[in-house]
Design an enzyme around this catalytic site. Sequence first.
Site, PDB file in Angstrom:
ATOM      1  N   LYS A 159      -0.231 -11.703   2.668  1.00  0.00           N
ATOM      2  CA  LYS A 159      -0.612 -11.281   3.950  1.00  0.00           C
ATOM      3  C   LYS A 159      -2.250 -11.290   4.116  1.00  0.00           C
ATOM      4  O   LYS A 159      -2.791 -11.562   5.025  1.00  0.00           O
ATOM      5  CB  LYS A 159      -0.101  -9.931   4.202  1.00  0.00           C
ATOM      6  CG  LYS A 159      -0.987  -8.626   3.422  1.00  0.00           C
ATOM      7  CD  LYS A 159      -0.529  -7.367   3.810  1.00  0.00           C
ATOM      8  CE  LYS A 159      -1.306  -6.212   2.987  1.00  0.00           C
ATOM      9  NZ  LYS A 159      -2.756  -6.346   3.115  1.00  0.00           N
ATOM     10  N   THR A 160      -3.138 -10.930   2.825  1.00  0.00           N
ATOM     11  CA  THR A 160      -4.416 -10.964   2.873  1.00  0.00           C
ATOM     12  C   THR A 160      -5.094 -12.345   3.093  1.00  0.00           C
ATOM     13  O   THR A 160      -5.963 -12.714   3.920  1.00  0.00           O
ATOM     14  CB  THR A 160      -5.065 -10.338   1.385  1.00  0.00           C
ATOM     15  OG1 THR A 160      -4.440  -9.356   1.357  1.00  0.00           O
ATOM     16  CG2 THR A 160      -6.576 -10.628   1.420  1.00  0.00           C
ATOM     17  N   ARG A 204       5.737  -3.647  -7.346  1.00  0.00           N
ATOM     18  CA  ARG A 204       4.745  -3.995  -8.256  1.00  0.00           C
ATOM     19  C   ARG A 204       5.061  -4.882  -9.342  1.00  0.00           C
ATOM     20  O   ARG A 204       3.955  -5.521  -9.938  1.00  0.00           O
ATOM     21  CB  ARG A 204       4.030  -2.656  -8.882  1.00  0.00           C
ATOM     22  CG  ARG A 204       3.714  -1.528  -7.814  1.00  0.00           C
ATOM     23  CD  ARG A 204       2.989  -2.055  -6.759  1.00  0.00           C
ATOM     24  NE  ARG A 204       3.621  -2.419  -5.412  1.00  0.00           N
ATOM     25  CZ  ARG A 204       3.168  -3.328  -4.436  1.00  0.00           C
ATOM     26  NH1 ARG A 204       2.166  -3.971  -4.495  1.00  0.00           N
ATOM     27  NH2 ARG A 204       4.122  -3.528  -3.512  1.00  0.00           N
ATOM     28  N   ASP A 224      -5.572  -4.572   9.359  1.00  0.00           N
ATOM     29  CA  ASP A 224      -4.788  -4.538   8.049  1.00  0.00           C
ATOM     30  C   ASP A 224      -3.840  -3.258   7.599  1.00  0.00           C
ATOM     31  O   ASP A 224      -4.311  -2.154   8.107  1.00  0.00           O
ATOM     32  CB  ASP A 224      -5.409  -5.176   6.824  1.00  0.00           C
ATOM     33  CG  ASP A 224      -5.041  -5.455   5.616  1.00  0.00           C
ATOM     34  OD1 ASP A 224      -3.778  -5.539   5.617  1.00  0.00           O
ATOM     35  OD2 ASP A 224      -5.674  -5.302   4.498  1.00  0.00           O
ATOM     36  N   GLU A 225      -2.912  -3.402   6.928  1.00  0.00           N
ATOM     37  CA  GLU A 225      -1.929  -2.285   6.568  1.00  0.00           C
ATOM     38  C   GLU A 225      -1.589  -1.269   7.600  1.00  0.00           C
ATOM     39  O   GLU A 225      -1.990  -0.120   7.743  1.00  0.00           O
ATOM     40  CB  GLU A 225      -2.765  -1.343   5.520  1.00  0.00           C
ATOM     41  CG  GLU A 225      -3.159  -2.295   4.167  1.00  0.00           C
ATOM     42  CD  GLU A 225      -2.072  -2.337   3.195  1.00  0.00           C
ATOM     43  OE1 GLU A 225      -0.901  -2.319   3.662  1.00  0.00           O
ATOM     44  OE2 GLU A 225      -2.173  -3.003   2.307  1.00  0.00           O
ATOM     45  N   GLN A 256       6.604  -0.470   3.231  1.00  0.00           N
ATOM     46  CA  GLN A 256       5.740   0.077   2.406  1.00  0.00           C
ATOM     47  C   GLN A 256       4.835   1.307   2.986  1.00  0.00           C
ATOM     48  O   GLN A 256       3.647   1.455   2.729  1.00  0.00           O
ATOM     49  CB  GLN A 256       4.703  -1.108   2.101  1.00  0.00           C
ATOM     50  CG  GLN A 256       5.209  -2.166   1.020  1.00  0.00           C
ATOM     51  CD  GLN A 256       4.350  -3.176   0.460  1.00  0.00           C
ATOM     52  OE1 GLN A 256       3.680  -2.791  -0.275  1.00  0.00           O
ATOM     53  NE2 GLN A 256       4.640  -4.288   0.906  1.00  0.00           N
TER      54      GLN A 256
END
Length: 751
Positions: free
Chosen positions: A32-33, A608, A224-225, A255
């Site tokens: 996504k980044t 993770r 973002d997020e 998330q």
Amino acid sequence: MDYLQSLNPPQHEGVVNTEGPCMIIAGAGSGKTRVLTYRIAHLIQTQGVDPFHIMALTFTNKAANEMRERIEKVVGSDARNLWMGTFHSVFARMLRAEAHHLGYPNNFTIYDTDDSKSIIKNVIKEMGLDETQYKANTVYNRISAAKNKLIGWQDYLNNPVLMGDDTDNMRPEIGNIFKNYSQRCFKSGAMDFDDLLFNTDKLFKEHLEVLNKYQHRIHYVLVDEFQDTNLCQYFIIRKLAAIRQNVCVVGDDAQSIYAFRGADISNILNFEKDYPDLRIIKLEQNYRSTKTIVDAANSVIAKNKAQLPKKVWTANEDGTLVELIKAVSDNEEGKLIASSIFEEKMQHQHSFSDFAVLYRTNSQSRSIEEALRRMNIKYKVVGGLSFYQRKEIKDLLAYLRYSINPQDEASFRRIINLPKRGIGDSTIDKIVVAANDHAISIWKVLENANTFLGGRATGPIEDFVNKIKRFGVEIQNKDAYEAAAEIAKSSGLLKELYEDKTAEGLSRYENVQELLNAIKEYVDDPEKEDKSLSAFLQEVSLVTSQDESKDNDPDKVTLMTIHMAKGLEFKNVYIVGMEEDLFPSQMMLSSRADLEEERRLFYVAITRAQKKLFLSYALTRYRFGRLKNCEPSRFLDDIDPRYVKISSKFGGKDLFAPNPNYAKNFVSGMKRSISSQPAPKPTAYKPSADFTPSDTRLLKEGMKVEHPKFGFGTVVKMEEQGAERKAKINFTDFGEKTLLLSFAKLKIHEN
């Protein structure tokens, strides 16, 4: 345009379709980044948008700096002209130019959290309120939560629900504290962190000309997020993008794990309702984890009802099955984790930095840390101090040490006014000066406070001295746990922490309880001959001395809470404490929304892991000083059994057959395992009435023996080390032990 060649089709779509409202649902490890970064670069380089017209909002300075660096590599130094940063930093910049509209100076001060709590504390004192009832930390968090929901002090005082809640919680004056605190900040020309957002929204609501100016200045808004935004942040975004509707939000509802900080998952779940023409792009290819880990994570999150539909997948290798580790106790869990890390490192040539141990609460780190130390495995605790370095732990240890040794000046200074008893710094200085002038100990001054000091402080000092003397008697007459529990309670430390109902206060309270658990475990350990508090403190001092050694070696195992792990990745991940009331937390079982957030937290933990994932649980765990039977977490039942195997390398028997389809229901199988496996005995064996030690020089392999604490056993092996003789004995109830025969008390029984 070279950057476009590295994108998969959905990523490409997310980069080039820049007009109109867009929501990019980015699964874990889906890049996504990269998409957000290249979308901004594409706006500047390909579409010729002036960076001054682009606003990109993140939640951390680290994320903002990383994105800016990536954009600079594509478009050059123009990237520095972006409105890019955290919500607070970007809108603080805006308020610097516009604060006068709200009556603030443009050079207003920004109060950090400590500044805010200090002012609230002064307000509470000036209002004549009980500081133990109105703790500054509790009040601050209540005010912060209100402002994040766009509730100012006027609305707060007029809200019967909020005022009723405060009355029920025995704090009916919080609304008036809120009012006085807000007015104090305003008079001081200062804003706290929450005001930076609250006042931005207020500015846009009350001064439409200002809003209109920024609506025409900011052509593109990117967030973002987005799943972590609160109501206030979302309203600001929506107002800014109202004219052009060029708003792009990137996030993953699966998330969303920060409700306790005010994050509102409904912002992302209901985004489409506010933008009927919304373009939805799903990044579903995971580049981080093996297929097994991705599929296991999918099977977990599928159990949530409130979510946006997506199917995360990966082209990576299948990888190994998720390993489930069953431990008899929390202490054994730590040992098994440490052994597994060492074994995995040696077998696969990993670095210690390739391993992470994740837990639900900070207090769980204690048993893990101690096990890693015993195996000389270096580690670092991220986002917090090592267990024995935490303030609340040091505070209680100081009380315990001082109760044993009232000559201990360091401990005296730490606890003399903790909890607060009206003994200030000037009084402490007088005590030290009196001790130096008369060449006597500080304790002697305290015992004779009327003679050496006088004044108002003598009353609290006499109370303190009497308390410490009583604690000394407790230590003489009770074992380490009973004495420590009494000191924790009577000192007021436990009460002070218990009354702080914030997330931080709860964590500190749990940490102190975990220290008491460690002491109880020490007392219940049949191998510990000396059950005194001084013996326990001696052992702890050896542990903490290792903490204090300076070590800059980056090759360490990472220990952290799951909340701290979000956004990170490791080759090998251990998720520990998979038990009911621990994970999911007992605090999160009152509603479906809370339980689903806990499940999202488990999903974050699973994702993770890149190569290998381990889950562990204990059949028994010390909680509040008592050994309790534990039930495996319901979340283990959420994982499709095809992706899990019971770990065999630790000597435990599989709960199910080795067939990949060995179980339909994990938890029911684990419950059967628990019922068939007795909990470890928390008390030592009681010897026979006629027990008398035999001459251990007569001991031979194969003999039956009786030990006063371990009971009956068989001598497996005799060993000699210099002048010392040892016997390895397999005890029926306590397993194999190696005893020094010069100290061991054994009765030899005829076979």
